[in-house]
Scaffold this active site. Structure first.
Site, PDB file in Angstrom:
ATOM      1  N   CYS A 157     -16.746   7.717  -7.747  1.00 34.32           N
ATOM      2  CA  CYS A 157     -16.860   8.785  -8.748  1.00 34.32           C
ATOM      3  C   CYS A 157     -18.074   9.682  -8.495  1.00 34.32           C
ATOM      4  CB  CYS A 157     -16.860   8.187 -10.150  1.00 34.32           C
ATOM      5  SG  CYS A 157     -16.614   9.446 -11.435  1.00 34.32           S
ATOM      6  N   HIS A 190     -11.753   5.347 -10.391  1.00 36.43           N
ATOM      7  CA  HIS A 190     -12.530   4.126 -10.652  1.00 36.43           C
ATOM      8  C   HIS A 190     -11.699   2.888 -10.296  1.00 36.43           C
ATOM      9  CE1 HIS A 190     -16.033   5.838 -12.712  1.00 36.43           C
ATOM     10  NE2 HIS A 190     -15.187   6.806 -13.019  1.00 36.43           N
ATOM     11  N   GLU A 204     -12.619  -0.073 -10.229  1.00 32.36           N
ATOM     12  CA  GLU A 204     -13.018  -1.167 -11.129  1.00 32.36           C
ATOM     13  C   GLU A 204     -12.322  -1.091 -12.478  1.00 32.36           C
ATOM     14  OE1 GLU A 204     -14.739   1.490 -10.458  1.00 32.36           O
ATOM     15  OE2 GLU A 204     -15.974   2.115 -12.155  1.00 32.36           O
TER      16      GLU A 204
END
Lengths: 257, 218
Positions: free
Chosen positions: B85, B195, B197
């Site tokens: 990001c 993202h 994650e």
């Protein structure tokens, strides 16, 4: 193809326990927010919203602990709302593992909090929650006003103007709940949903009143919402998240399957 | 056999727990969140995350000399680096955010605002930030795409997007009114706008691929 409309199950949590009940047939502890969040994660929910309705300070420590536990096991975005009053509360929730924090009443008392929070933590993690109730003008023109205290206390603030102001101050998203519809299972108040989605350029989550899968569809197609939030239809196993997504996809809505 | 160490560079801009816990969940390595030069220098793999506004990010990155640590890691071809990001955006030459910020210029290119109003091809108005699950179109073969189907959805949240000057570095694109660079790859660097994650199973698969990546593109 482009961005998918999001389906967001919402958990109301008090002192570390899910209230309003959850009734998955094969879940061991229906009050454990971690177990329920994991279940929605497995079902393919696009995000999870966690609404803390705890009043006491001790209870809030429990909430932080719960957020930490969920964040360790759930790898989709997690929004935490309820009782967020100052920058320190936001920092605490983000540090616990929340991706976004939802500010409600505190934004009304102190709009600058939204601006400060957006500058400090970034707009992407600041959600402003708006609880709106229909209060038509004398000539019958539709108008919506912000209410606090679970819809009991009027503020005199116009919901659409407020949404624009919050976006200008740096909110990254609006969580719009219709207090007329919340808990009724009669569907979203589409008028205010459409009015606010048209008024702001940030994403809007529609909430309050979902009782069927058609309501989710309408929130997007008629209300223009970018995401739809629901609690009871998912909690009681009436519909699963994949069922909801398939239903929406069959009606031409882009979702993550 | 010793366990690999993954250093997640912490330049104080906020929540890195999700990156840390997702990497821990994937397993196979010891994860350390740090800005300690020695730890980062000795780490087998480096993750360069990022949240928040670019001006503040750049000033903290420079104040803590994270740019030097990152450049050192990138020069050692056997040390894979994953930027996420704002971490990706910081690698570029310049960002339009905060009235214009010079970035690290490690990868030539610009970070641009999506625009307001932003319109889709069919004229529909698109919301900014670009928030939610969008399709990632892989434009090159890369070990980090192993086990991830073409056009799989990943979670994005950003108001500015990357356009790399050297188009051969683009490893994936996404469409949101404009075509954005969703992933860039160069030698031992892989950088993503989304993202991983927060991208459920696809994201965890990408992180798993990173943990076993040798740093070579083929």
């Amino acid at each position: 193809m482009g961005l998918a409309k999001r389906i967001i199950p919402c958990l109301d949590v008090e002192a570390g326990r899910v209230v309003k009940g959850v009734n998955f047939v094969d879940i061991r502890d229906a009050g454990d927010p971690v177990e329920i969040a994991k279940r929605y994660n497995e079902q393919g929910a696009d995000e999870i919203t966690f609404l803390d309705i705890t009043a006491s300070h001790e209870g809030r420590d429990t909430t932080v602990h719960t957020v930490e536990q969920i964040a360790r096991e759930v790898f989709i975005p997690l929004t935490v709302g309820g009782g967020i009053r100052k920058l320190e509360d936001i920092r605490q929730m983000l540090n616990a593992g929340a991706d976004k924090v939802s500010i409600n009443t505190a934004a009304i008392h102190n709009p600058e909090l939204v601006q400060q929070a957006a500058e400090r933590f970034g707009s992407q993690c600041i959600v402003v929650a708006i609880d709106a109730k229909r209060v038509d003008d004398v000539d019958g023109a539709p108008r919506w006003e912000i209410f606090t205290h679970g819809g009991r206390k009027p503020t005199g603030i116009d919901a659409v103007a407020w949404a624009k102001k919050m976006a200008a101050l740096g909110a990254g998203e609006i969580l719009l709940t219709s207090m007329d519809r919340d808990g009724t299972r009669n569907g979203f108040e589409l008028g205010v949903t459409r009015a606010i989605t048209d008024a702001v350029s940030i994403p809007v989550i529609a909430s309050g009143g979902v009782g069927s899968l058609d309501h989710l569809v309408e929130g997007v197609t008629k209300g223009g919402a970018d995401a739809v939030l629901a609690a009871s239809i998912f909690h009681f196993g009436e519909y699963s998240v994949p069922e909801a997504k398939r239903y929406m996809a069959e009606r031409g809505i882009e979702v993550r399957l | 056999m010793t366990t690999d160490v993954i250093a997640v560079i912490d330049y104080g801009m906020g929540n890195l727990h999700s990156v840390e816990s997702a990497l821990q969940h994937v397993g196979g390595a010891h994860v350390v969140v740090t800005h300690d030069h020695n730890v980062i220098r000795d780490a087998d793999r480096v993750v360069f995350p990022g949240v928040g506004a670019m001006r503040d990010c750049m000033s903290e990155i420079k104040r803590l000399h994270c740019d030097e640590m990152l450049i050192a890691a990138l020069q050692e071809q056997h040390r894979p680096v994953l930027a996420i990001c704002v971490g990706l955006q910081a690698l570029m030459s310049h960002s339009e955010e905060n009235g214009g910020v010079d970035c690290l210029d490690i990868v030539p290119g610009r970070v641009q605002f999506f625009g307001d109003p932003l319109l889709a091809a069919d004229g529909e108005r698109l919301k900014v930030p670009h928030m939610g699950w969008n399709q990632v179109h892989q434009t090159s073969e890369h070990p980090l795409w192993f086990g991830i189907e073409q056009d799989t959805r990943f979670y994005f949240v950003h108001s500015y997007y990357v356009h790399a000057q050297q188009r051969e570095l683009v490893a994936a694109t996404a469409d949101y009114g404009v075509s954005i660079d969703a992933a860039l790859a160069r030698d031992n660097l892989f950088a993503v706008q989304f993202h991983p994650e927060k991208s459920h199973t696809a994201g965890l698969q990408l992180l798993k691929n990173f943990v076993s990546w040798t740093g070579k593109e083929g």
